[in-house]
Design a protein around this motif. Structure first.
Motif, PDB file in Angstrom:
ATOM      1  N   HIS A  82      41.227  46.815  61.191  1.00 27.85           N
ATOM      2  CA  HIS A  82      40.936  46.418  62.573  1.00 27.85           C
ATOM      3  C   HIS A  82      41.111  47.628  63.484  1.00 27.85           C
ATOM      4  O   HIS A  82      42.140  48.316  63.448  1.00 27.85           O
ATOM      5  N   PHE A  83      40.090  47.906  64.312  1.00 25.03           N
ATOM      6  CA  PHE A  83      40.163  48.960  65.326  1.00 25.03           C
ATOM      7  C   PHE A  83      40.094  48.313  66.701  1.00 25.03           C
ATOM      8  O   PHE A  83      39.226  47.458  66.951  1.00 25.03           O
ATOM      9  N   ASN A  84      40.957  48.723  67.596  1.00 28.29           N
ATOM     10  CA  ASN A  84      40.982  48.185  68.956  1.00 28.29           C
ATOM     11  C   ASN A  84      40.445  49.212  69.946  1.00 28.29           C
ATOM     12  O   ASN A  84      40.796  50.389  69.881  1.00 28.29           O
ATOM     13  N   ASN A  85      39.574  48.715  70.859  1.00 29.41           N
ATOM     14  CA  ASN A  85      38.958  49.573  71.885  1.00 29.41           C
ATOM     15  C   ASN A  85      38.293  50.786  71.233  1.00 29.41           C
ATOM     16  O   ASN A  85      38.557  51.928  71.580  1.00 29.41           O
ATOM     17  N   TYR A  97      44.481  58.563  62.857  1.00 32.18           N
ATOM     18  CA  TYR A  97      44.489  60.018  62.969  1.00 32.18           C
ATOM     19  C   TYR A  97      43.353  60.637  62.168  1.00 32.18           C
ATOM     20  O   TYR A  97      42.648  61.532  62.661  1.00 32.18           O
ATOM     21  N   LEU A  98      43.183  60.184  60.950  1.00 35.48           N
ATOM     22  CA  LEU A  98      42.140  60.744  60.095  1.00 35.48           C
ATOM     23  C   LEU A  98      40.742  60.500  60.660  1.00 35.48           C
ATOM     24  O   LEU A  98      39.878  61.384  60.605  1.00 35.48           O
ATOM     25  N   PHE A 119      52.835  52.922  58.573  1.00 33.33           N
ATOM     26  CA  PHE A 119      52.509  54.347  58.592  1.00 33.33           C
ATOM     27  C   PHE A 119      51.041  54.623  58.274  1.00 33.33           C
ATOM     28  O   PHE A 119      50.482  55.607  58.743  1.00 33.33           O
ATOM     29  N   ILE A 120      50.438  53.743  57.440  1.00 37.15           N
ATOM     30  CA  ILE A 120      49.045  54.000  57.079  1.00 37.15           C
ATOM     31  C   ILE A 120      48.100  53.716  58.238  1.00 37.15           C
ATOM     32  O   ILE A 120      47.046  54.349  58.374  1.00 37.15           O
ATOM     33  N   SER A 121      48.449  52.760  59.122  1.00 38.17           N
ATOM     34  CA  SER A 121      47.578  52.419  60.253  1.00 38.17           C
ATOM     35  C   SER A 121      47.401  53.596  61.202  1.00 38.17           C
ATOM     36  O   SER A 121      46.269  54.009  61.499  1.00 38.17           O
ATOM     37  N   TYR A 141      44.776  48.928  62.779  1.00 35.96           N
ATOM     38  CA  TYR A 141      45.612  48.146  61.865  1.00 35.96           C
ATOM     39  C   TYR A 141      44.903  48.127  60.513  1.00 35.96           C
ATOM     40  O   TYR A 141      43.741  47.711  60.405  1.00 35.96           O
ATOM     41  N   VAL A 142      45.592  48.600  59.490  1.00 33.65           N
ATOM     42  CA  VAL A 142      45.024  48.659  58.138  1.00 33.65           C
ATOM     43  C   VAL A 142      46.007  48.021  57.168  1.00 33.65           C
ATOM     44  O   VAL A 142      47.193  48.390  57.137  1.00 33.65           O
ATOM     45  N   ASN A 143      45.533  47.065  56.404  1.00 37.65           N
ATOM     46  CA  ASN A 143      46.342  46.432  55.365  1.00 37.65           C
ATOM     47  C   ASN A 143      45.754  46.814  54.014  1.00 37.65           C
ATOM     48  O   ASN A 143      44.725  46.268  53.590  1.00 37.65           O
TER      49      ASN A 143
END
Length: 787
Positions: free
Chosen positions: A71-74, A42-43, A35-37, A62-64
């Motif tokens: 990690h941000f894609n594209n 969104y934020l 849910f945080i990713s 993707y956030v851990n």
């Protein structure tokens, strides 16, 4: 129930409890990450413009929160209030140290950007990232300073592409496959170190190296290796400075340097620079400046300490062409009158041009070079080609060097004298040699010895015809001299020697000035059929004085002494004419019919073959194709103009032909027609030759030239055909050479018996050459006759 059974039951319950607890924890972690990713995505996209001023998008995030991995894609960043791309990356990954947050430090242990693509735009020294710099630069005057610090411990860019665009010029340059790895920057350190590599725009050249920079003092340390790097970006900036043209070059280099960006003179460097296939000119095939390779080997350069030590400077196959046109020259055509294009750019302080900035940097770098401790172990120029063309005359004048070489060993300020040796052939004929010994501490202290030999006087016919109406068809110019200069004061002796000078027939044209050279020649020419003067030069380099005492005394001597030697002169000219008229048939420009004297010459030759059946002759046709075609071009263009102004289409008469011949190629009305006619909008047609060629169109010049060559051969052979001796006449043609006489001609060689008149002329010339007026020039005359 036994004690063992009770313990076993309890252990199972504990195990089950642990498994349930672990599952719940894992589920909570998974749900948190899950849910945080999207929440982070969104934020970021919700508040991007509020905090960055830019719109940011990505495909997924993707956030851990437990490991600090993001990690941000594209990932994409747009331009301010635009939908055009500013920056994008296939992947952006960062590892945050969570524990450091408790000490108010945001520490990124590793930041990786994969396949980034960025666009940097420069508009009048305002970049498209200026807003980001302003937004994230702390306000030094603000009292409300953040207590958080930022560290980046490692930073990587992999396989990047970055575009640089400048709209004013314009410039569009691409850096391919950029790879960079940096140890990052800590908040309490001022130094950044990095390695890098990237490809040039065409993908063939490569640059790699490493650098260290202090962001506060702007001190730097650089190690760089460049291989086959295309200098396309120079061409784009150069385009702002030139009106037309092409540029190309490549570069190799290995360099190590320590310096400071604030002061270009605070640099200490060594290495090697090579510039390859340098070309600057009108078109790809028409260069003004070019060379195959320039190699600069630097032992050490340190302007602050006035050290300029070069191992070698080697320039291979340089080419330089300077051309004069009716109004400007090719340099002014390229850069504007008196370099106005360059001054327009340099006068605007807000204007950036990389070529200008490089020039300014080199100027600052080399300031006080000659007052410094300079040293060049080897200075070498090989296979040089310099050309000068003058199209401002009534016909083209052209002269150049052939295989020019310049050599200087041990160019060192500590030496008493630096020796420079210059040798070259001269086009179309001649040899040049210069020996220069100069004081490295004083450019006004030198000795120079020069020789220019075997230069045909006919090479200067374009000037002679324009200013006197008389061309020369014989004569060899030799110049030599010695210059001794001390403290700028000149002591010089210069010797001018012209062997066998002879004027040809006067040419009549409305644009030709007339000076009676045929009257003056007997007085300036000495008894041995030479012009021989010494011209001393004194004064200083800024105001030299030419002493013509020897020339004036020779002139007076010839006025009073030559009448006594007229019989000797007549005998000499008789022998010369006999040889010349027996072995050479000279054609005037566009001449296709024999004059009466020439008919007699050919008829006599044919009769001699008839009487001597064992004798044959070989005729070498030396056509001056370049000049013949130029004169045909002028005639055809003037003929078209003549017919159009007289509203005629029929063939011209002999009177018309005479009128056209006398018409000046620089006739005002004719020139105006060329400017208005076909092709007038082509700004690259600078010469009258180009304009005439475009005006007449087609291939008529080549057709008329071949017709002329065939007509000459036909009228010559006609005499031998009539008396049946044409089978003993061998004919060879050469259309690519430049005749030494400056005119097309037939050279005749006898095989077998030689006419008695020719033998007698040779005996007379041998006797005359061994008499006092001519024997002292025997060596110079032999060199001349080799041509």
């Amino acid at each position: 129930m036994s004690l063992f059974s009770i313990d076993k039951s309890r252990a199972g319950k504990v195990k089950k409890t642990l498994l349930i607890f672990s599952g719940i924890v894992i589920l909570l972690v998974a749900l948190t990450i899950l849910f945080i990713s999207p929440l982070v995505k969104y934020l970021v996209e919700r508040y991007d413009e509020k905090y960055t001023g830019r719109q940011i998008t990505m495909d997924w995030a993707y956030v851990n929160p437990f490991t600090g991995f993001v990690h941000f894609n594209n990932f994409k960043v747009l331009e301010v209030k635009k939908d055009t791309l500013f920056f994008s990356a296939k992947n952006v990954s960062a590892d945050f140290s969570l524990l450091k947050l408790f000490s108010k430090t945001v520490e990124i242990t590793e930041l990786i950007v994969d396949y980034p693509r960025g666009v940097v735009t420069n508009k009048k020294k305002h970049f498209n990232f200026d807003d980001i710099v302003v937004r994230f630069t702390p306000d030094s005057s603000s009292l409300d300073k953040s207590s958080f610090h930022v560290n980046i411990l490692r930073f990587k860019i992999r396989h990047g592409e970055f575009y640089y665009r400048e709209k004013a010029i314009p410039v569009n340059y691409l850096v391919k496959d950029l790879n960079m790895e940096s140890s990052g920057k800590r908040w309490d350190a001022d130094t950044i170190a990095s390695t890098f590599s990237f490809l040039s725009q065409n993908g063939k050249g490569k640059m790699k190296g490493n650098f260290t920079i202090n962001v506060k003092s702007l001190d730097y340390r650089l190690t760089n290796s460049i291989k086959n790097f295309d200098l396309e970006i120079i061409r784009q900036y150069l385009w702002e400075l030139i009106n037309y043209g092409t540029f190309s070059a490549k570069m190799d280099a290995t360099v190590k340097a320590i310096g400071n960006f604030k002061d270009p003179r605070r640099v200490d460097m060594h290495g090697r620079f090579s510039f390859i296939d340098f070309r600057l000119g009108k078109t790809v095939k028409d260069n003004y400046v070019a060379f195959d390779k320039l190699v600069i080997g630097i032992q050490r350069v340190n302007p602050i300490h006035e050290i300029f030590h070069f191992d070698s400077i080697v320039l291979r196959s340089p080419f330089l062409k300077y051309e004069e046109f009716d109004s400007l020259n090719n340099v002014e055509m390229l850069f504007g009158k008196r370099g106005s294009n360059i001054s327009d750019v340099t006068s605007q302080t807000s204007r950036f041009n990389l070529v200008i900035e490089i020039g300014r940097y080199l100027k600052k770098l080399s300031r006080n070079f000659f007052q410094s401790q300079y040293k060049i172990n080897t200075l070498l120029i090989t296979n040089g080609d310099l050309k000068f063309n003058d199209f401002s005359l009534n016909e083209q004048f052209s002269v150049g060097t052939n295989s020019l070489s310049v050599r200087a060993d041990s160019v060192n300020k500590d030496n008493k004298r630096i020796a420079v040796y210059i040798k070259s052939g001269v086009k179309p004929f001649g040899d040049l040699s210069i020996k220069l010994k100069i004081n490295p501490k004083d450019s006004g202290d030198f000795d120079m010895y020069y020789h220019l030999n075997k230069m045909p006087a006919s090479a200067f016919n374009p000037y002679l015809i324009s200013f006197t109406s008389f061309p020369m068809d014989r004569g060899t110019i030799n110049l030599n001299g010695v210059w001794n200069v001390r403290n700028g004061e000149i002591k010089s002796v210069n010797h001018v020697l012209i062997i066998e000078p002879r004027l040809s027939r006067r040419l009549k044209n409305k644009n030709f000035r007339w000076i009676p050279l045929s009257w003056a020649m007997p007085f300036v020419r000495e008894r041995g059929n030479v012009i021989d003067y010494d011209i001393p030069i004194s004064g200083n380099l800024k105001n030299p004085r030419f002493h013509l005492h020897d020339a004036v005394m020779d002139l007076l001597r010839n006025v009073f002494v030559k009448p006594v030697t007229i019989p000797y002169g007549i005998r000499l000219r008789t022998a010369e004419d006999a040889i010349e008229n027996s072995l050479t048939l000279e054609w005037g420009m566009r001449q296709h019919e024999l004059r009466n004297k020439q008919k007699h010459f050919v008829r006599t030759m044919a009769e001699f073959l008839k009487k001597n059946e064992t004798t044959t002759i070989t005729v070498y046709s030396k056509e001056y194709a370049l000049k013949e075609k130029e004169q045909i071009l002028f005639f055809e263009a003037k003929k078209k103009y003549f017919l159009s102004t007289h509203h005629r289409r029929e063939a011209i008469t002999n009177d018309d032909s005479t009128t056209i011949n006398k018409m000046s190629i620089k006739d005002v009305a004719f020139m105006r027609t060329l400017k208005k006619g076909r092709g007038a909008g082509d700004t690259l047609m600078f010469t009258i030759q180009d304009k005439c060629n475009f005006y007449i169109a087609g291939n008529s010049v080549n057709t008329e030239y071949l017709k002329l060559v065939n007509e000459r051969a036909s009228v010559f052979r006609e005499f031998f055909v009539k008396n049946g001796t044409v089978g003993r006449v061998r004919f060879y043609s050469s259309n690519d050479s430049i005749p030494y006489s400056g005119f097309s001609s037939y050279k005749i060689i006898y095989h077998g018996h030689i006419p008695e008149s020719l033998q007698k002329a040779y005996r007379d010339m041998h006797e005359l050459n061994n008499e006092a007026p001519r024997i002292k020039y025997a060596g110079d005359r032999e060199l001349s006759e080799l041509k």
